[in-house]
Design a protein around this motif. Structure first.
Motif, PDB file in Angstrom:
ATOM      1  N   ILE A  82      39.652  39.221  47.460  1.00 25.19           N
ATOM      2  CA  ILE A  82      40.381  40.343  48.054  1.00 25.19           C
ATOM      3  C   ILE A  82      40.382  41.553  47.120  1.00 25.19           C
ATOM      4  CG2 ILE A  82      42.677  41.119  48.772  1.00 25.19           C
ATOM      5  CD1 ILE A  82      43.154  38.262  49.819  1.00 25.19           C
ATOM      6  N   THR A  83      40.658  41.335  45.845  1.00 27.42           N
ATOM      7  CA  THR A  83      40.679  42.460  44.891  1.00 27.42           C
ATOM      8  C   THR A  83      39.282  43.043  44.684  1.00 27.42           C
ATOM      9  OG1 THR A  83      40.500  40.902  43.030  1.00 27.42           O
ATOM     10  CG2 THR A  83      42.715  41.594  43.683  1.00 27.42           C
ATOM     11  N   ASP A  84      38.243  42.199  44.814  1.00 28.99           N
ATOM     12  CA  ASP A  84      36.873  42.703  44.642  1.00 28.99           C
ATOM     13  C   ASP A  84      36.455  43.640  45.761  1.00 28.99           C
ATOM     14  OD1 ASP A  84      36.367  41.543  42.221  1.00 28.99           O
ATOM     15  OD2 ASP A  84      35.321  39.793  43.018  1.00 28.99           O
ATOM     16  N   PHE A  85      37.095  43.548  46.930  1.00 28.78           N
ATOM     17  CA  PHE A  85      36.787  44.482  48.013  1.00 28.78           C
ATOM     18  C   PHE A  85      37.135  45.921  47.617  1.00 28.78           C
ATOM     19  CE2 PHE A  85      37.355  40.792  51.116  1.00 28.78           C
ATOM     20  CZ  PHE A  85      35.989  40.657  51.319  1.00 28.78           C
ATOM     21  N   LEU A  86      38.013  46.075  46.626  1.00 30.43           N
ATOM     22  CA  LEU A  86      38.431  47.397  46.189  1.00 30.43           C
ATOM     23  C   LEU A  86      37.585  47.927  45.032  1.00 30.43           C
ATOM     24  CD1 LEU A  86      42.286  46.670  46.161  1.00 30.43           C
ATOM     25  CD2 LEU A  86      40.993  47.865  47.952  1.00 30.43           C
ATOM     26  N   LYS A  87      36.671  47.100  44.527  1.00 31.51           N
ATOM     27  CA  LYS A  87      35.895  47.476  43.344  1.00 31.51           C
ATOM     28  C   LYS A  87      34.435  47.744  43.703  1.00 31.51           C
ATOM     29  CE  LYS A  87      38.685  44.419  40.384  1.00 31.51           C
ATOM     30  NZ  LYS A  87      38.638  43.238  39.497  1.00 31.51           N
ATOM     31  N   GLU A  88      33.868  48.688  43.002  1.00 32.98           N
ATOM     32  CA  GLU A  88      32.427  48.941  43.171  1.00 32.98           C
ATOM     33  C   GLU A  88      31.624  47.950  42.350  1.00 32.98           C
ATOM     34  OE1 GLU A  88      29.174  52.586  42.746  1.00 32.98           O
ATOM     35  OE2 GLU A  88      31.311  52.943  42.343  1.00 32.98           O
ATOM     36  N   ASN A  89      32.063  47.734  41.107  1.00 29.71           N
ATOM     37  CA  ASN A  89      31.397  46.768  40.237  1.00 29.71           C
ATOM     38  C   ASN A  89      32.215  45.478  40.209  1.00 29.71           C
ATOM     39  OD1 ASN A  89      29.353  48.642  39.442  1.00 29.71           O
ATOM     40  ND2 ASN A  89      30.827  49.578  38.030  1.00 29.71           N
ATOM     41  N   LYS A  90      31.684  44.459  40.840  1.00 28.82           N
ATOM     42  CA  LYS A  90      32.395  43.175  40.955  1.00 28.82           C
ATOM     43  C   LYS A  90      31.869  42.222  39.892  1.00 28.82           C
ATOM     44  CE  LYS A  90      32.675  43.775  45.984  1.00 28.82           C
ATOM     45  NZ  LYS A  90      32.090  45.120  45.957  1.00 28.82           N
ATOM     46  N   THR A  91      32.725  41.878  38.955  1.00 29.97           N
ATOM     47  CA  THR A  91      32.322  40.958  37.891  1.00 29.97           C
ATOM     48  C   THR A  91      33.403  39.898  37.696  1.00 29.97           C
ATOM     49  OG1 THR A  91      33.353  42.324  36.156  1.00 29.97           O
ATOM     50  CG2 THR A  91      31.024  42.759  36.677  1.00 29.97           C
ATOM     51  N   ILE A  92      32.997  38.817  37.046  1.00 28.08           N
ATOM     52  CA  ILE A  92      33.938  37.766  36.672  1.00 28.08           C
ATOM     53  C   ILE A  92      33.533  37.255  35.303  1.00 28.08           C
ATOM     54  CG2 ILE A  92      32.572  35.955  37.833  1.00 28.08           C
ATOM     55  CD1 ILE A  92      35.246  34.541  38.435  1.00 28.08           C
ATOM     56  N   SER A  93      34.500  37.070  34.429  1.00 24.31           N
ATOM     57  CA  SER A  93      34.201  36.603  33.080  1.00 24.31           C
ATOM     58  C   SER A  93      33.653  35.181  33.120  1.00 24.31           C
ATOM     59  CB  SER A  93      35.459  36.650  32.209  1.00 24.31           C
ATOM     60  OG  SER A  93      36.415  35.706  32.678  1.00 24.31           O
TER      61      SER A  93
END
Length: 303
Positions: A82-93
């Motif tokens: 859900i939060t990634d829908f608001l981001k242009e660059n979607k990353t995860i550590s």
């Protein structure tokens, strides 16, 4: 030279469900609503069962644990999506990715075993009603729940051990909305064919064995109730239909993802959404809408 080309990966790039911003805004509203309903629905079932003395029985004890696991399972990946829908660059550590894998398989594996426990409870209740109280006592119920958590932990830990130390030196893109083993393992810079077979066998065999046990249990139950009166058959069929619906919805995507030899990205994404978002939402709906005792408990609570 080969070791020099290897580097420590600190994060992965998540491609998500789609590229269109308009569609992402739409999906943001949809999945936020579904997640809120899932959380509230499962918590509501747990509270209803705990506070209502009429529901203090083995079946509802197991159902409360199922709702708790669904609450946890939906929270592993959905908030991040859900939060990634608001981001242009979607990353995860890297650590976040490993956590998603561990807890996803932990709760997923635990739910599989818990569904088998619920099938066993219905088997004893319908096929051995005179011995139900002595068999499904408090210690048995606690033992079944603990077994589901332990098997889920062992299954998840064994998966994580096999991939946590893999070297990653190439692309870091995951064509999905969360981290899962089949996607992450493809990014390793070594031959992972044997490891993929072991991991798929681990997940696929667990899912398949549980699925076969469940089908066998409910087949035996349905065969038994067909020998009794139509009233008893109708009630048993209603209960079993709800359970079988949940089983098919939960196990279908799991078995397909880990045992199907060909990976189709859009199909895998659809099944992942169904498994991680839709199934935890449907479980409380299916069990509450088809269960008179829970509906009566809700009416007493409201009134």
């Amino acid at each position: 030279m080969e070791e020099a080309n290897q580097s420590v990966v600190f994060e992965f790039i998540i491609l998500g469900l789609c590229d269109s911003w308009e569609l992402q805004d739409f999906l943001l509203v949809i999945f936020s609503s579904l997640y809120l309903i899932t959380i509230l629905g499962n918590i509501f079932i747990v509270i209803i069962i705990i506070t209502n003395l009429h529901l203090h029985s083995p079946m509802y004890f197991l159902l409360a644990n199922l709702s708790f696991i669904d609450f946890c399972l939906s929270s592993v990946t959905t908030p991040k999506m859900i939060t990634d829908f608001l981001k242009e660059n979607k990353t995860i550590s890297f650590g976040g990715c490993m956590c998603q894998i561990f807890f996803g398989h932990f709760f997923g594996g635990g739910e599989m075993v818990l569904l088998v426990s619920m099938a066993y409870d219905r088997y004893v209740a319908i096929c051995k009603p005179l011995h139900y109280s002595s068999i499904m006592n408090r210690y048995m119920c606690i033992g079944l729940v603990m077994t589901s958590w332990i098997i889920g932990f062992v299954h998840s830990a064994s998966q994580l051990v096999m991939i946590a130390k893999l070297p990653f030196c190439g692309p870091r893109e995951l064509d999905s909305f969360f981290c899962d083993i089949p996607l992450v393992i493809k990014l390793a810079c070594i031959d992972t064919y044997i490891l993929e077979m072991l991991i798929n066998a681990n997940s696929g065999v667990l899912a398949t064995i549980c699925f076969i046990l469940l089908l066998s249990s409910y087949s035996h139950i349905l065969f038994t109730v067909c020998l009794h009166s139509k009233v008893g058959t109708s009630k048993a069929l209603s209960t079993c239909t709800a359970h079988i619906t949940v089983i098919v919805l939960f196990f279908g995507p799991c078995i397909f993802i880990y045992l199907w030899p060909v990976s189709i990205p859009w199909v895998d994404k659809f099944l992942a959404v169904f498994y991680a978002v839709i199934t935890p939402l449907l479980n409380p709906a299916i069990y509450t809408l088809r269960n008179k005792e829970i509906k009566n408990a809700i009416k007493r609570l409201v009134c």
